[in-house]
Scaffold this motif. Structure first.
Motif, mmCIF file in Angstrom:
data_model
loop_
_atom_site.group_PDB
_atom_site.id
_atom_site.type_symbol
_atom_site.label_atom_id
_atom_site.label_comp_id
_atom_site.label_asym_id
_atom_site.label_seq_id
_atom_site.Cartn_x
_atom_site.Cartn_y
_atom_site.Cartn_z
ATOM 1 N N ALA A 53 39.931 37.749 9.091
ATOM 2 C CA ALA A 53 38.858 38.188 9.989
ATOM 3 C C ALA A 53 39.439 38.839 11.240
ATOM 4 N N ARG A 54 40.481 38.246 11.793
ATOM 5 C CA ARG A 54 41.111 38.803 12.996
ATOM 6 C C ARG A 54 41.703 40.172 12.703
ATOM 7 N N ALA A 55 42.382 40.320 11.563
ATOM 8 C CA ALA A 55 42.966 41.614 11.193
ATOM 9 C C ALA A 55 41.892 42.669 10.983
ATOM 10 N N MET A 56 40.742 42.252 10.471
ATOM 11 C CA MET A 56 39.643 43.184 10.223
ATOM 12 C C MET A 56 38.845 43.481 11.489
ATOM 13 N N GLY A 57 39.021 42.646 12.515
ATOM 14 C CA GLY A 57 38.258 42.838 13.745
ATOM 15 C C GLY A 57 36.818 42.373 13.632
ATOM 16 N N VAL A 58 36.593 41.390 12.768
ATOM 17 C CA VAL A 58 35.253 40.826 12.584
ATOM 18 C C VAL A 58 35.333 39.315 12.743
ATOM 19 N N SER A 59 34.184 38.689 12.778
ATOM 20 C CA SER A 59 34.147 37.228 12.898
ATOM 21 C C SER A 59 34.397 36.570 11.536
ATOM 22 N N VAL A 60 34.795 35.308 11.608
ATOM 23 C CA VAL A 60 34.950 34.518 10.382
ATOM 24 C C VAL A 60 33.607 34.450 9.663
ATOM 25 N N ALA A 61 32.523 34.356 10.447
ATOM 26 C CA ALA A 61 31.188 34.295 9.850
ATOM 27 C C ALA A 61 30.889 35.552 9.035
ATOM 28 N N MET A 62 31.352 36.716 9.499
ATOM 29 C CA MET A 62 31.111 37.950 8.747
ATOM 30 C C MET A 62 31.873 37.925 7.422
ATOM 31 N N VAL A 63 33.107 37.468 7.444
ATOM 32 C CA VAL A 63 33.877 37.376 6.192
ATOM 33 C C VAL A 63 33.178 36.404 5.246
ATOM 34 N N GLN A 64 32.656 35.319 5.770
ATOM 35 C CA GLN A 64 31.919 34.367 4.933
ATOM 36 C C GLN A 64 30.656 35.006 4.362
ATOM 37 N N GLU A 65 30.011 35.875 5.136
ATOM 38 C CA GLU A 65 28.839 36.601 4.633
ATOM 39 C C GLU A 65 29.247 37.502 3.470
ATOM 40 N N TRP A 66 30.391 38.183 3.603
ATOM 41 C CA TRP A 66 30.881 39.033 2.507
ATOM 42 C C TRP A 66 31.188 38.184 1.283
ATOM 43 N N GLU A 67 31.856 37.054 1.495
ATOM 44 C CA GLU A 67 32.237 36.200 0.375
ATOM 45 C C GLU A 67 31.028 35.599 -0.331
ATOM 46 N N SER A 68 29.976 35.349 0.410
ATOM 47 C CA SER A 68 28.765 34.786 -0.199
ATOM 48 C C SER A 68 27.848 35.873 -0.758
ATOM 49 N N ARG A 69 28.247 37.133 -0.556
ATOM 50 C CA ARG A 69 27.501 38.306 -1.040
ATOM 51 C C ARG A 69 26.146 38.484 -0.355
ATOM 52 N N ARG A 70 26.010 37.937 0.839
ATOM 53 C CA ARG A 70 24.781 38.164 1.605
ATOM 54 C C ARG A 70 24.878 39.461 2.393
#
Length: 96
Positions: A53-70
């Motif tokens: 998430a830090r490398a992408m410049g997004v929050s951990v919550a956003m990565v979790q949203e991607w992983e959950s396909r929301r």
């Protein structure tokens, strides 16, 4: 005149530089979705979720949203993921 996102243009240029001499060995199906490509790229980085998430410049919550396909990663985010996957040193530089 058509507007071009400067970040997308920069990432496209970097993507060209990184992949220009590399034969496409990754086997993504032509009909792969942003979700399935994200899953392959995310696993390929070997980074923990907070580092990714830090490398992408997004929050951990956003990565979790991607992983959950929301939530689906944007084209620019996928380009950055491809670059991080192809060259792990990029993620270290992005996290500094």
């Amino acid at each position: 005149m058509e507007y071009k996102d400067p970040m997308s243009e920069l990432l496209s240029s970097l993507e060209y530089i990184v992949f220009k001499d590399v034969t496409k060995t990754a086997t993504l199906t032509p009909k792969s979705s942003a979700f399935s490509e994200f899953e392959q790229l995310r696993k390929g980085t070997g980074l923990k979720i907070d580092d990714f998430a830090r490398a992408m410049g997004v929050s951990v919550a956003m990565v979790q949203e991607w992983e959950s396909r929301r939530e689906k990663p944007s084209a620019t985010e996928l380009k950055l993921m491809r670059l991080i996957n192809a060259n792990p040193m990029i993620s270290k530089q992005l996290m500094e």
